[in-house]
Design a protein around this motif. Structure first.
Motif, PDB file in Angstrom:
ATOM      1  N   ALA A  19       0.846  -1.193   0.000  1.00 38.89           N
ATOM      2  CA  ALA A  19       0.000   0.000   0.000  1.00 38.89           C
ATOM      3  C   ALA A  19       0.877   1.236   0.000  1.00 38.89           C
ATOM      4  CB  ALA A  19      -0.926  -0.002   1.210  1.00 38.89           C
ATOM      5  N   VAL A  22      -1.655   7.822  -0.364  1.00 46.65           N
ATOM      6  CA  VAL A  22      -2.223   8.650  -1.421  1.00 46.65           C
ATOM      7  C   VAL A  22      -2.188  10.108  -0.979  1.00 46.65           C
ATOM      8  CG1 VAL A  22      -4.318   9.171  -2.733  1.00 46.65           C
ATOM      9  CG2 VAL A  22      -3.676   6.799  -2.306  1.00 46.65           C
ATOM     10  N   LEU A  35      -4.831   8.538   3.809  1.00 47.62           N
ATOM     11  CA  LEU A  35      -5.516   7.650   2.884  1.00 47.62           C
ATOM     12  C   LEU A  35      -4.449   6.828   2.171  1.00 47.62           C
ATOM     13  CD1 LEU A  35      -8.044   6.732   1.308  1.00 47.62           C
ATOM     14  CD2 LEU A  35      -7.652   8.679  -0.215  1.00 47.62           C
ATOM     15  N   GLU A  37      -3.660   3.466  -0.602  1.00 51.40           N
ATOM     16  CA  GLU A  37      -4.208   2.642  -1.674  1.00 51.40           C
ATOM     17  C   GLU A  37      -3.310   1.428  -1.855  1.00 51.40           C
ATOM     18  OE1 GLU A  37      -6.413   3.788  -5.558  1.00 51.40           O
ATOM     19  OE2 GLU A  37      -4.259   3.878  -5.960  1.00 51.40           O
ATOM     20  N   THR A  39      -2.085  -2.123  -3.863  1.00 52.21           N
ATOM     21  CA  THR A  39      -1.852  -2.441  -5.269  1.00 52.21           C
ATOM     22  C   THR A  39      -3.108  -3.009  -5.917  1.00 52.21           C
ATOM     23  OG1 THR A  39      -0.923  -4.565  -4.589  1.00 52.21           O
ATOM     24  CG2 THR A  39       0.636  -2.778  -5.017  1.00 52.21           C
ATOM     25  N   GLY A  41      -5.961  -1.751  -5.514  1.00 55.93           N
ATOM     26  CA  GLY A  41      -6.876  -0.633  -5.727  1.00 55.93           C
ATOM     27  C   GLY A  41      -7.735  -0.327  -4.516  1.00 55.93           C
ATOM     28  N   ARG A  42      -7.745  -1.222  -3.532  1.00 54.04           N
ATOM     29  CA  ARG A  42      -8.543  -0.978  -2.330  1.00 54.04           C
ATOM     30  C   ARG A  42      -7.939   0.178  -1.538  1.00 54.04           C
ATOM     31  NH1 ARG A  42     -10.304  -5.198   2.417  1.00 54.04           N
ATOM     32  NH2 ARG A  42     -11.631  -3.719   3.529  1.00 54.04           N
ATOM     33  N   ARG A  43      -8.807   1.039  -1.034  1.00 57.69           N
ATOM     34  CA  ARG A  43      -8.375   2.179  -0.242  1.00 57.69           C
ATOM     35  C   ARG A  43      -8.747   1.984   1.223  1.00 57.69           C
ATOM     36  NH1 ARG A  43      -8.891   7.817  -3.399  1.00 57.69           N
ATOM     37  NH2 ARG A  43      -7.377   7.322  -5.019  1.00 57.69           N
ATOM     38  N   ASP A  90     -11.722   0.848   6.855  1.00 57.20           N
ATOM     39  CA  ASP A  90     -12.184   0.837   5.476  1.00 57.20           C
ATOM     40  C   ASP A  90     -12.485   2.270   5.074  1.00 57.20           C
ATOM     41  OD1 ASP A  90     -12.748  -0.584   3.176  1.00 57.20           O
ATOM     42  OD2 ASP A  90     -14.850  -0.858   3.681  1.00 57.20           O
ATOM     43  N   TYR A  91     -12.185   2.620   3.847  1.00 61.06           N
ATOM     44  CA  TYR A  91     -12.435   3.980   3.352  1.00 61.06           C
ATOM     45  C   TYR A  91     -13.870   4.083   2.879  1.00 61.06           C
ATOM     46  CZ  TYR A  91     -11.914   8.184   0.479  1.00 61.06           C
ATOM     47  OH  TYR A  91     -12.045   9.426  -0.084  1.00 61.06           O
TER      48      TYR A  91
END
Length: 92
Positions: A19, A22, A35, A37, A39, A41-43, A90-91
């Protein structure tokens, strides 16, 4: 923000290794909040503080779990992992 070893290990345990930060998020007057991200794509959001009381993030995770269990509650992030110095959410 450079990820601490404990946060990097927790992210790897969640399958979110690699991760990257961002951006820092505003609103964190006590803790560093960022924040991230993965690899995949989950934030996720990471709150981190070396000066927090040892049970602070565990209590916050418990409160968020309780809030999420109430049907009429506002949206709340899911706590994914925590330790004495961090909380991963979790975002939304």
């Amino acid at each position: 923000m450079t990820l601490s070893r404990s946060v990097a290990d927790a992210l790897a345990g969640l399958g979110l290794g690699g991760a990257r930060v961002v951006s820092p998020l505003s609103g964190g007057s006590i803790h560093a909040v960022s924040l991230l991200e993965a690899t995949s794509g989950r934030r996720v959001v990471v709150k981190e503080s070396t000066e927090a009381p040892p049970d602070l993030f565990a209590r916050e995770a418990d409160g968020l779990h309780l809030l999420r269990s109430v049907a009429a509650a506002p949206p709340a992030p899911e706590p994914l992992a925590f330790g004495p110095t961090f909380l991963i959410l979790d975002y939304l």
